[in-house]
Motif scaffolding. Structure first.
Motif, PDB file in Angstrom:
ATOM      1  N   ILE A   1      -8.722  11.710   8.776  1.00 42.52           N
ATOM      2  CA  ILE A   1      -8.125  10.641   7.982  1.00 42.52           C
ATOM      3  C   ILE A   1      -8.618  10.772   6.557  1.00 42.52           C
ATOM      4  O   ILE A   1      -9.827  10.867   6.313  1.00 42.52           O
ATOM      5  N   ASN A   2      -7.669  10.793   5.635  1.00 40.12           N
ATOM      6  CA  ASN A   2      -7.994  10.876   4.207  1.00 40.12           C
ATOM      7  C   ASN A   2      -8.939  12.036   3.905  1.00 40.12           C
ATOM      8  O   ASN A   2      -9.899  11.912   3.127  1.00 40.12           O
ATOM      9  N   ASP A   3      -8.668  13.190   4.561  1.00 38.84           N
ATOM     10  CA  ASP A   3      -9.391  14.443   4.314  1.00 38.84           C
ATOM     11  C   ASP A   3     -10.880  14.364   4.663  1.00 38.84           C
ATOM     12  O   ASP A   3     -11.696  15.114   4.114  1.00 38.84           O
ATOM     13  N   THR A   4     -11.239  13.482   5.603  1.00 32.78           N
ATOM     14  CA  THR A   4     -12.633  13.417   6.034  1.00 32.78           C
ATOM     15  C   THR A   4     -12.833  14.321   7.249  1.00 32.78           C
ATOM     16  O   THR A   4     -11.915  14.987   7.716  1.00 32.78           O
TER      17      THR A   4
ATOM     18  N   LEU B   1     -12.302   1.599   5.009  1.00 35.70           N
ATOM     19  CA  LEU B   1     -10.953   1.027   5.093  1.00 35.70           C
ATOM     20  C   LEU B   1     -11.031  -0.498   5.115  1.00 35.70           C
ATOM     21  O   LEU B   1     -11.850  -1.083   5.818  1.00 35.70           O
TER      22      LEU B   1
ATOM     23  N   LEU C   1      -3.591   4.091   6.417  1.00 34.06           N
ATOM     24  CA  LEU C   1      -4.166   5.425   6.306  1.00 34.06           C
ATOM     25  C   LEU C   1      -3.284   6.237   5.358  1.00 34.06           C
ATOM     26  O   LEU C   1      -2.132   6.534   5.675  1.00 34.06           O
ATOM     27  N   LYS C   2      -3.810   6.562   4.216  1.00 34.67           N
ATOM     28  CA  LYS C   2      -3.008   7.291   3.232  1.00 34.67           C
ATOM     29  C   LYS C   2      -2.631   8.689   3.723  1.00 34.67           C
ATOM     30  O   LYS C   2      -1.565   9.209   3.420  1.00 34.67           O
ATOM     31  N   LYS C   3      -3.522   9.296   4.490  1.00 32.75           N
ATOM     32  CA  LYS C   3      -3.250  10.632   5.014  1.00 32.75           C
ATOM     33  C   LYS C   3      -3.886  10.750   6.394  1.00 32.75           C
ATOM     34  O   LYS C   3      -5.064  10.461   6.566  1.00 32.75           O
TER      35      LYS C   3
ATOM     36  N   GLU D   1       0.817  -1.212   0.000  1.00 22.90           N
ATOM     37  CA  GLU D   1       0.000   0.000   0.000  1.00 22.90           C
ATOM     38  C   GLU D   1       0.854   1.267   0.000  1.00 22.90           C
ATOM     39  O   GLU D   1       0.401   2.334  -0.402  1.00 22.90           O
TER      40      GLU D   1
ATOM     41  N   LEU E   1     -15.006   5.164   6.734  1.00 26.46           N
ATOM     42  CA  LEU E   1     -13.970   5.524   5.776  1.00 26.46           C
ATOM     43  C   LEU E   1     -13.806   4.481   4.672  1.00 26.46           C
ATOM     44  O   LEU E   1     -13.075   4.701   3.700  1.00 26.46           O
TER      45      LEU E   1
ATOM     46  N   ARG F   1       1.746  10.840   6.119  1.00 22.96           N
ATOM     47  CA  ARG F   1       1.317   9.994   5.004  1.00 22.96           C
ATOM     48  C   ARG F   1       1.693   8.531   5.298  1.00 22.96           C
ATOM     49  O   ARG F   1       2.682   8.251   5.952  1.00 22.96           O
ATOM     50  N   ASN F   2       0.883   7.609   4.772  1.00 26.16           N
ATOM     51  CA  ASN F   2       1.178   6.170   4.866  1.00 26.16           C
ATOM     52  C   ASN F   2       1.356   5.729   6.315  1.00 26.16           C
ATOM     53  O   ASN F   2       2.417   5.285   6.733  1.00 26.16           O
TER      54      ASN F   2
END
Length: 518
Positions: free
Chosen positions: A266-269, A295, A319-321, A209, A293, A330-331
């Motif tokens: 997380i991920n701009d949420t 995930l 979590l990408k962001k 990932e 999310l 990141r990551n």
């Protein structure tokens, strides 16, 4: 990568029993050695020490018995004597590397990292001992924030062998932050250790990932200091079927001690409040949040915390962001909490203080401020001249500090901002005369990530941390388990200590500092 983690965590990765690897060269009567080994395994260290002393009087050159004597001294926390004896026997028996291993362990538990590393490094060129030596050296380097040096040492040790042992490859996998290296190492482990193929395939997916990037990559910070929004937040929790002082059972609603929480997205949420926890080593998120999310779990995992039910099954997600206030990572690997937890109804999970592993963080609970500074910042420049540093060791990103308990100095405790109060290890506390007062207090129960557990209460405990003395009238005493990676005497939590202090953390510079709150 499959760390057993978190709140009031019990890390077992580096627990290593010397008597498993010992290669004895002198033989004592089997009956005596069997007796000593049984006593050590059962924690009967006083008895083992007595038997070993008598046996050494009859056979003063018996290195087998000497080995178990040092194990008994270690079990009793008498590290100075253990270190002295281990070095004496290491000089007499240079080929018996178990004495170097024990000497390193004793030095580590005294907080003396350079001599610990000197002893452990002598094991690295011996195939039988290189795994134990490499694990120990990594533990010592990480305890002082030297992640890059730990990775280099593992690579050097692996390079010595045409066919590296699976344990060394697992060490590399636990330490690497590189996606490609993680994938390659997991693939090598599938071949080297096919019995655990399913676990390594999951970790391959996790590192896959990341792509060609790195774990925990932080977006550049334009200017310091950086303020992270925080507040103190309590939750209502249901405690079912607990045994109270009257021995009745039932369900009760209680309000938790306010925890330090920060805003995380997380991920701009949408942002959620999560616990900011120095007693954690991994990000945890609630199953409800993970579901919202979308995930997907890519590998199995476990975590363990305070409570009697032991390890809980979990899964890794990537979590990408992850944004903590204005600071972006990141990551970020994260575990998903068990659906059985009632802890995170209003709070989205936990993030560890060590997420800011390359920065310094000041936590001012009294004024509800968390501020991030460049790594290497002086605590006094942030908190003023009343601040002071305390001796610390970091085990997988969790800070253990030296304290004095009722006049007994040099006792390591986990500084745990996620713990609602201070806890002491029942067995260790009893060894210095601190016992729970069951006559004065009714039956008590505490709740952690691994369920409920019975707790006694000790009174009139004096803890000294650096320049500050805390006279505690109520301290929880219970079984805290082993495998912490250091001789842990307890958890320093909010109610007794941390609500009164400003805290300063700088992992990469092995710094923990205190300052009395205004």
């Amino acid at each position: 990568m499959k760390r057993i983690a978190l709140l009031l965590a019990v890390l077992v990765f580096f627990t290593f029993s010397g008597n498993v690897l010992a290669a004895k060269t002198e033989k004592a009567p089997d009956k005596v050695l069997t007796q000593l080994k049984s006593m050590i395994n059962k924690g009967r260290f006083d008895d083992a020490l007595s038997v070993a002393d008598k046996a050494l009087t009859a056979r003063p050159s018996d290195s087998d018995v000497a080995y178990y004597k040092i194990e008994a001294l270690m079990g009793l926390g008498r590290y100075k004597i253990a270190a002295r004896d281990a070095m004496k026997w290491a000089a007499r028996n240079p080929k018996n590397l178990e004495f170097r291993y024990l000497a390193g362990n004793a030095a580590f538990n005294l907080g003396l990292i350079p001599p610990a590393l000197r002893n452990w490094s002598l094991l690295l060129k011996d195939r039988e001992w290189c795994v134990a030596g490499c694990r120990a050296c990594v533990r010592g380097l990480l305890a002082t924030g030297k992640e890059a040096e730990a990775r280099k040492l593992v690579e050097t040790t692996i390079g010595r062998w045409k066919e590296p042992m699976p344990d060394l490859l697992r060490l590399r996998l636990n330490l690497t932050d590189s996606g490609p290296v993680g994938v390659k190492t997991a693939a090598s482990l599938i071949k080297a250790d096919p019995e655990n193929k399913e676990e390594y395939e999951g970790l391959m997916r996790l590192y896959g990932e990341v792509g060609n990037d790195t774990l925990f990559k932080m977006d550049p910070i334009k200017s310091y200091p950086v303020k992270v929004p925080m507040k103190l937040k309590s939750e209502r929790k249901s405690f079912s079927a607990l045994v109270w002082g009257s021995m009745d059972t039932g369900t009760a609603e209680v309000t938790t001690t306010p925890s330090v929480v920060v805003t995380v997205s997380i991920n701009d949420t949408r942002r959620e409040w999560v616990t900011f926890d120095s007693g954690a080593d991994t990000v945890l998120i609630s199953p409800e949040w993970a579901e919202k999310l979308g995930l997907k779990e890519v590998a199995s995992a476990e975590y363990i915390g305070l409570g009697a039910e032991g390890a809980r099954k979990s899964g890794w997600v990537m979590l990408k962001k992850l944004a903590v206030g204005p600071v972006v990572f990141r990551n970020v690997p994260a575990m998903v909490l068990s659906k059985k937890e009632d802890y995170f109804k209003d709070i989205g999970g936990i993030i560890p203080v060590s997420l800011f592993r390359k920065q310094a963080v000041c936590l001012d609970r009294r004024h509800r401020k968390i501020t991030v500074y460049p790594g290497g910042t002086s605590p006094s420049s942030v908190m003023g001249e009343r601040s002071y540093r305390v001796k610390s060791l970091w085990v997988w990103g969790k800070p253990f500090i030296q304290v004095s308990l009722n006049g007994h100095q040099g006792k390591y405790c986990l500084l745990d901002t996620g713990a609602f109060a201070t806890f002491l290890s029942r067995e260790k506390a009893a060894s210095i005369g601190i016992k729970g007062n069951s006559a004065r207090y009714a039956s008590q129960m505490t709740r952690g990530l691994s369920g409920t557990s019975s707790t006694a209460i000790a009174d009139n405990v004096k803890m000294v941390i650096g320049r500050s003395a805390f006279n505690m009238r109520r301290v929880y005493v219970q079984d805290l388990g082993s495998g912490w990676g250091v001789d842990c005497w307890g958890l320093i939590g909010q109610k007794n200590v941390l609500t009164l202090m400003k805290l300063f953390f700088d992992y990469s510079n092995n710094t923990v500092a205190f300052c009395p709150a205004d």
